[in-house]
Design a protein around this motif. Structure first.
Motif, PDB file in Angstrom:
ATOM      1  N   UNK A 152       0.837  -1.207   0.000  1.00  0.00           N
ATOM      2  CA  UNK A 152       0.000   0.000   0.000  1.00  0.00           C
ATOM      3  C   UNK A 152       0.869   1.253   0.000  1.00  0.00           C
ATOM      4  N   UNK A 153       1.858   1.283   0.873  1.00  0.00           N
ATOM      5  CA  UNK A 153       2.692   2.471   0.994  1.00  0.00           C
ATOM      6  C   UNK A 153       3.536   2.703  -0.260  1.00  0.00           C
ATOM      7  N   UNK A 154       4.015   1.648  -0.865  1.00  0.00           N
ATOM      8  CA  UNK A 154       4.804   1.780  -2.093  1.00  0.00           C
ATOM      9  C   UNK A 154       3.908   2.235  -3.245  1.00  0.00           C
ATOM     10  N   UNK A 155       2.732   1.645  -3.346  1.00  0.00           N
ATOM     11  CA  UNK A 155       1.818   2.028  -4.427  1.00  0.00           C
ATOM     12  C   UNK A 155       1.373   3.474  -4.284  1.00  0.00           C
ATOM     13  N   UNK A 156       1.235   3.960  -3.060  1.00  0.00           N
ATOM     14  CA  UNK A 156       0.823   5.345  -2.845  1.00  0.00           C
ATOM     15  C   UNK A 156       1.847   6.324  -3.409  1.00  0.00           C
ATOM     16  N   UNK A 168      -3.091   5.325  -0.441  1.00  0.00           N
ATOM     17  CA  UNK A 168      -3.018   5.121   1.013  1.00  0.00           C
ATOM     18  C   UNK A 168      -4.311   5.581   1.682  1.00  0.00           C
ATOM     19  N   UNK A 169      -4.759   6.789   1.326  1.00  0.00           N
ATOM     20  CA  UNK A 169      -5.973   7.330   1.943  1.00  0.00           C
ATOM     21  C   UNK A 169      -7.191   6.471   1.597  1.00  0.00           C
ATOM     22  N   UNK A 182     -11.164   0.679   5.058  1.00  0.00           N
ATOM     23  CA  UNK A 182     -11.016  -0.296   6.139  1.00  0.00           C
ATOM     24  C   UNK A 182      -9.929  -1.332   5.935  1.00  0.00           C
ATOM     25  N   UNK A 183      -9.262  -1.302   4.789  1.00  0.00           N
ATOM     26  CA  UNK A 183      -8.212  -2.285   4.525  1.00  0.00           C
ATOM     27  C   UNK A 183      -7.055  -2.123   5.494  1.00  0.00           C
ATOM     28  N   UNK A 184      -6.618  -0.896   5.703  1.00  0.00           N
ATOM     29  CA  UNK A 184      -5.514  -0.684   6.648  1.00  0.00           C
ATOM     30  C   UNK A 184      -5.909  -1.095   8.063  1.00  0.00           C
TER      31      UNK A 184
END
Length: 150
Positions: free
Chosen positions: A113-117, A124-125, A131-133
């Motif tokens: 997630x963080x890399x894709x953001x 990320x947001x 709710x995934x995070x």
């Protein structure tokens, strides 16, 4: 902000070490705030909202930046080739259910997630609001809590 990655070979020992336990503990306060906001939206609307509609009403602006900084510096992200991990990509795209996540799998998803953001701004947001995070954080924290009970 400098991102801290832990090698895939070391993530299990990191999670059980002092630094990992502190990073896991730090997630606890964020989990509570996310859960409260999701419950607030659920209580505000007596009807069932679609995921897209619900995301519109969830307001996590007060924590999203601090949470992101905390995650990037936590060491909970794993250094691995996320592009090759088809299962993880399918889980994040909603093509495969997450089910019960192991802490290592949760850390890998967090990393993805963080890399894709970085290349897909807002990802990320979106994962925070849908709710995934929260599911990922719960998987990481739950395992730490289970170890304390033993």
């Amino acid at each position: 902000m400098h991102s801290v990655f832990t090698s895939l070979d070391s993530i299990a020992s990191y999670l059980n070490g002092e630094s990992g336990k502190k990073a896991i503990k730090d997630l606890g306060a964020y989990i509570k705030k996310i859960e409260q906001e999701m419950q607030r939206v659920k209580n505000a609307f007596p009807l069932t909202l679609t995921e897209e509609s619900r995301m519109h009403f969830i307001d996590l602006d007060d924590i999203k930046t601090d949470l992101k900084k905390t995650l990037l510096a936590s060491g909970l992200m794993v250094d691995y080739d996320g592009e090759e991990w088809i299962e993880g990509q399918e889980m994040l795209e909603g093509l495969r259910p997450m089910g019960k996540l192991s802490p290592i799998k949760a850390c890998k998803l967090l990393s993805r997630i963080m890399i894709k953001d970085a290349s897909d701004f807002g990802y990320y947001e979106q994962q925070l609001k849908n709710g995934t995070l929260l599911k990922i954080f719960r998987a990481i924290v739950q395992d730490g809590e289970n170890e304390k009970d033993q």
